[in-house]
Design a protein around this motif. Structure first.
Motif, PDB file in Angstrom:
ATOM      1  N   LEU A 370      -5.027  -1.739  10.403  1.00 41.99           N
ATOM      2  CA  LEU A 370      -5.398  -1.228   9.080  1.00 41.99           C
ATOM      3  C   LEU A 370      -4.267  -0.377   8.504  1.00 41.99           C
ATOM      4  CD1 LEU A 370      -7.497  -0.886   6.845  1.00 41.99           C
ATOM      5  CD2 LEU A 370      -8.422   1.067   8.120  1.00 41.99           C
ATOM      6  N   ALA A 371      -3.640   0.434   9.334  1.00 38.39           N
ATOM      7  CA  ALA A 371      -2.533   1.271   8.863  1.00 38.39           C
ATOM      8  C   ALA A 371      -1.391   0.418   8.342  1.00 38.39           C
ATOM      9  CB  ALA A 371      -2.047   2.170   9.998  1.00 38.39           C
ATOM     10  N   ARG A 372      -1.053  -0.629   9.059  1.00 43.15           N
ATOM     11  CA  ARG A 372       0.020  -1.522   8.613  1.00 43.15           C
ATOM     12  C   ARG A 372      -0.327  -2.170   7.271  1.00 43.15           C
ATOM     13  NH1 ARG A 372       3.549  -2.667  12.986  1.00 43.15           N
ATOM     14  NH2 ARG A 372       2.674  -2.143  15.034  1.00 43.15           N
ATOM     15  N   LEU A 373      -1.575  -2.620   7.136  1.00 41.17           N
ATOM     16  CA  LEU A 373      -2.002  -3.245   5.884  1.00 41.17           C
ATOM     17  C   LEU A 373      -1.881  -2.269   4.719  1.00 41.17           C
ATOM     18  CD1 LEU A 373      -3.365  -5.497   4.222  1.00 41.17           C
ATOM     19  CD2 LEU A 373      -5.578  -4.565   4.961  1.00 41.17           C
ATOM     20  N   GLU A 374      -2.360  -1.044   4.904  1.00 41.50           N
ATOM     21  CA  GLU A 374      -2.275  -0.046   3.830  1.00 41.50           C
ATOM     22  C   GLU A 374      -0.829   0.195   3.417  1.00 41.50           C
ATOM     23  OE1 GLU A 374      -4.574   3.626   4.306  1.00 41.50           O
ATOM     24  OE2 GLU A 374      -5.546   2.656   6.006  1.00 41.50           O
ATOM     25  N   LEU A 375       0.046   0.360   4.400  1.00 42.97           N
ATOM     26  CA  LEU A 375       1.449   0.623   4.094  1.00 42.97           C
ATOM     27  C   LEU A 375       2.094  -0.548   3.370  1.00 42.97           C
ATOM     28  CD1 LEU A 375       2.451   2.381   7.411  1.00 42.97           C
ATOM     29  CD2 LEU A 375       2.759   3.343   5.130  1.00 42.97           C
ATOM     30  N   GLU A 376       1.840  -1.750   3.847  1.00 41.62           N
ATOM     31  CA  GLU A 376       2.431  -2.931   3.222  1.00 41.62           C
ATOM     32  C   GLU A 376       2.011  -3.041   1.762  1.00 41.62           C
ATOM     33  OE1 GLU A 376       1.647  -6.493   5.429  1.00 41.62           O
ATOM     34  OE2 GLU A 376       2.287  -5.600   7.329  1.00 41.62           O
ATOM     35  N   VAL A 377       0.715  -2.928   1.495  1.00 38.77           N
ATOM     36  CA  VAL A 377       0.217  -3.110   0.129  1.00 38.77           C
ATOM     37  C   VAL A 377       0.650  -1.942  -0.758  1.00 38.77           C
ATOM     38  CG1 VAL A 377      -1.847  -3.333  -1.304  1.00 38.77           C
ATOM     39  CG2 VAL A 377      -1.735  -4.499   0.913  1.00 38.77           C
ATOM     40  N   ALA A 378       0.538  -0.717  -0.249  1.00 36.44           N
ATOM     41  CA  ALA A 378       0.879   0.455  -1.066  1.00 36.44           C
ATOM     42  C   ALA A 378       2.358   0.465  -1.445  1.00 36.44           C
ATOM     43  CB  ALA A 378       0.525   1.734  -0.316  1.00 36.44           C
ATOM     44  N   LEU A 379       3.228   0.155  -0.503  1.00 34.55           N
ATOM     45  CA  LEU A 379       4.666   0.194  -0.783  1.00 34.55           C
ATOM     46  C   LEU A 379       5.116  -1.000  -1.613  1.00 34.55           C
ATOM     47  CD1 LEU A 379       5.997   1.437   2.678  1.00 34.55           C
ATOM     48  CD2 LEU A 379       5.692   2.773   0.578  1.00 34.55           C
ATOM     49  N   GLU A 380       4.632  -2.179  -1.283  1.00 31.06           N
ATOM     50  CA  GLU A 380       5.023  -3.380  -2.047  1.00 31.06           C
ATOM     51  C   GLU A 380       4.607  -3.249  -3.500  1.00 31.06           C
ATOM     52  OE1 GLU A 380       4.760  -6.913  -4.228  1.00 31.06           O
ATOM     53  OE2 GLU A 380       2.925  -5.910  -3.486  1.00 31.06           O
ATOM     54  N   THR A 381       3.386  -2.775  -3.745  1.00 35.79           N
ATOM     55  CA  THR A 381       2.885  -2.640  -5.112  1.00 35.79           C
ATOM     56  C   THR A 381       3.683  -1.587  -5.874  1.00 35.79           C
ATOM     57  OG1 THR A 381       0.675  -3.220  -4.308  1.00 35.79           O
ATOM     58  CG2 THR A 381       0.815  -2.249  -6.502  1.00 35.79           C
ATOM     59  N   LEU A 382       3.986  -0.492  -5.227  1.00 33.78           N
ATOM     60  CA  LEU A 382       4.757   0.575  -5.862  1.00 33.78           C
ATOM     61  C   LEU A 382       6.149   0.092  -6.251  1.00 33.78           C
ATOM     62  CD1 LEU A 382       4.497   3.683  -6.462  1.00 33.78           C
ATOM     63  CD2 LEU A 382       5.722   4.029  -4.309  1.00 33.78           C
ATOM     64  N   ILE A 383       6.820  -0.574  -5.317  1.00 32.94           N
ATOM     65  CA  ILE A 383       8.175  -1.071  -5.589  1.00 32.94           C
ATOM     66  C   ILE A 383       8.172  -2.082  -6.730  1.00 32.94           C
ATOM     67  CG2 ILE A 383      10.032  -2.492  -4.630  1.00 32.94           C
ATOM     68  CD1 ILE A 383       9.423  -1.179  -1.923  1.00 32.94           C
ATOM     69  N   ARG A 384       7.176  -2.942  -6.741  1.00 36.76           N
ATOM     70  CA  ARG A 384       7.111  -4.003  -7.746  1.00 36.76           C
ATOM     71  C   ARG A 384       6.743  -3.468  -9.130  1.00 36.76           C
ATOM     72  NH1 ARG A 384       2.396  -6.455  -8.624  1.00 36.76           N
ATOM     73  NH2 ARG A 384       1.714  -6.057  -6.467  1.00 36.76           N
ATOM     74  N   ARG A 385       5.796  -2.539  -9.186  1.00 31.29           N
ATOM     75  CA  ARG A 385       5.267  -2.128 -10.475  1.00 31.29           C
ATOM     76  C   ARG A 385       5.966  -0.912 -11.088  1.00 31.29           C
ATOM     77  NH1 ARG A 385      -1.035  -1.525 -10.732  1.00 31.29           N
ATOM     78  NH2 ARG A 385      -0.310  -0.884 -12.805  1.00 31.29           N
ATOM     79  N   VAL A 386       6.637  -0.100 -10.276  1.00 30.95           N
ATOM     80  CA  VAL A 386       7.262   1.118 -10.816  1.00 30.95           C
ATOM     81  C   VAL A 386       8.732   1.152 -10.405  1.00 30.95           C
ATOM     82  CG1 VAL A 386       6.885   3.578 -11.225  1.00 30.95           C
ATOM     83  CG2 VAL A 386       5.024   2.194 -10.299  1.00 30.95           C
ATOM     84  N   PRO A 387       9.534   0.280 -10.961  1.00 32.26           N
ATOM     85  CA  PRO A 387      10.950   0.227 -10.559  1.00 32.26           C
ATOM     86  C   PRO A 387      11.747   1.475 -10.950  1.00 32.26           C
ATOM     87  CG  PRO A 387      10.545  -1.194 -12.456  1.00 32.26           C
ATOM     88  CD  PRO A 387       9.202  -0.751 -11.975  1.00 32.26           C
ATOM     89  N   THR A 388      11.217   2.288 -11.876  1.00 35.86           N
ATOM     90  CA  THR A 388      11.948   3.479 -12.318  1.00 35.86           C
ATOM     91  C   THR A 388      11.483   4.751 -11.610  1.00 35.86           C
ATOM     92  OG1 THR A 388      10.378   3.762 -14.149  1.00 35.86           O
ATOM     93  CG2 THR A 388      12.391   2.493 -14.601  1.00 35.86           C
TER      94      THR A 388
END
Length: 416
Positions: A370-388
């Protein structure tokens, strides 16, 4: 911030050891938030099994080499029972409240085995993988809320804590209406300076909330972990109500605190290493490997494996006498150059990255998928949606949690 990594600060192995009559104080602070304390390099080279003095005044042993840490945590002669007199508690009220509440992570077989068998089916790879769409929905909604706020914002409560708390509440079927309530409980119960009375009061509020929900599930169970524990184990007599409250409480505390800290620290690292950010943005398929490397490098649960030798145990030529406390240093192991060449370097393509950030042996973290899933989704989404995304304060103004059970960040002001 960018302090030198251990690999760039060589420690001469010929340096004299400290006075053996005065064990060094432990815990040892990190000089770099993205690495183990530099002193661990010296320990691995000269004192792989070393005596330390804890904040309680007790003495204990610390083990810092990768192979030794794994050997120790897999040894049946080692005990996690918090009731043992020389249990190496690091907080003022930790042992007293732990002996009273008996969290399953501080028990031995067969008691510990009973809890793990009850929980393991809920945290399988398959079950956690099925949660990905729900986790993605949670993350997107929380990111929408953060971006709708007036910048700068504190990233820790608005995103890192919000993601981890909302996901564990989703799993358990607990309303995530007051995210700061859960954060406050963990802040008190996880602080090394909290008294037993303060911890008991904080956990009492959490247990009252869970107890009310258990009563509701008794009448009307749903499709959530809490309902399955009530129907499949509480009703059948497999577990008592106090045991259920303790189990759910430690699941919430441990699950949300570690993920909160990892999301915040990983984000800070990426903001300070735009080359890594670009690497992940160019190849999102690297994210699982990146999360694995972040887990190794940070090793935020460094001193969570607190143990007592039930018998004499010899490690690297040193005998740890029976009934002595011993701490397996996860960050020491995960920065051991014998296992991880150039351990301070962050490499998303590092081969054989079999770190021990989640522990090892029968007490290895049950919620790691579960920890790995949270990190993967939280970081991937952040990088993709907030490039600035960028820091809103100078590096030196970032406050770190040096006195908590797990290392992390207090506040992380960001803007975009």
């Amino acid at each position: 911030m960018n302090p030198p990594t251990p690999s760039s600060v060589p420690v001469p192995v010929s340096a004299p050891a400290p006075d053996a009559s005065r064990p060094r104080d432990f815990p040892i602070r990190r000089g770099c938030p993205f690495s183990a304390p530099e002193e661990y390099t010296r320990l691995r080279a000269l004192e792989p099994v070393a005596r330390v003095t804890l904040p309680t005044g007790r003495e204990a042993w610390v083990v810092s080499r990768y192979e030794d840490v794994r050997e120790l945590l897999a040894d049946p002669r080692i005990s996690a029972d918090i009731r043992r007199p020389n249990f190496p508690a690091l907080g003022e009220g930790e042992q007293e409240i732990g002996a009273r509440l008996r969290p399953f992570i501080r028990t031995d077989a067969p008691e510990h085995t009973r809890y793990r068998r009850m929980l393991l089916p809920e945290f399988t790879v398959r079950r956690i993988r099925a949660m990905r769409p729900a986790v993605q929905t949670i993350v997107d909604g929380l990111l929408d809320s953060m971006l709708a706020a007036e910048a700068p914002v504190d990233f820790v409560p608005l995103y890192a804590n919000a993601v981890s708390t909302s996901v564990i509440c989703e799993l358990l079927g607990i309303p995530a209406e007051n995210l700061e309530f859960f954060r406050d409980v963990t802040r008190i119960s996880g602080s090394r300076h909290s008294s037993a009375e303060q911890v008991a009061e904080a956990l009492g509020g959490l247990f009252a909330l869970i107890s009310d929900l258990v009563a509701q599930r008794q009448e009307q169970p749903g499709d959530d972990l809490l309902s399955r524990l009530v129907v499949g184990h509480l009703r059948t007599g497999d577990i008592t109500l106090p045991e259920l409250l303790s189990t759910v409480g430690i699941t919430i505390n441990a699950g949300r605190e570690t993920s909160t800290n990892m999301i915040a620290l990983s984000t800070l690292l990426l903001l300070q290493r735009p080359d890594l950010m670009e690497e992940l943005r160019a190849d999102p398929s690297l994210m699982p490997a990146a999360v694995n490397e972040f887990l190794r490098v940070m090793s935020i649960a460094d001193s969570i494996p607190l143990r007592v030798a039930a018998q004499d145990i010899e490690i690297s030529g040193t005998v740890i006498p029976a009934d002595d406390g011993v701490i397996a240093l996860l960050a020491g192991a995960d920065h051991d150059p014998e296992q991880f060449p150039d351990p301070g370097r962050i490499d998303f393509r590092r081969p054989d990255n079999h770190h021990v950030a989640f522990g090892y042996g029968v007490h290895q973290c049950i919620g790691q998928h579960l920890a790995r899933l949270e990190l993967e989704v939280a970081l991937e989404t952040l990088i993709r949606r907030v490039p600035t995304l960028r820091l809103a304060v100078p590096d030196e103004e970032i406050d770190f949690k040096h006195d908590s059970a797990t290392f992390g960040i207090e506040r992380l002001p960001v803007t975009w």
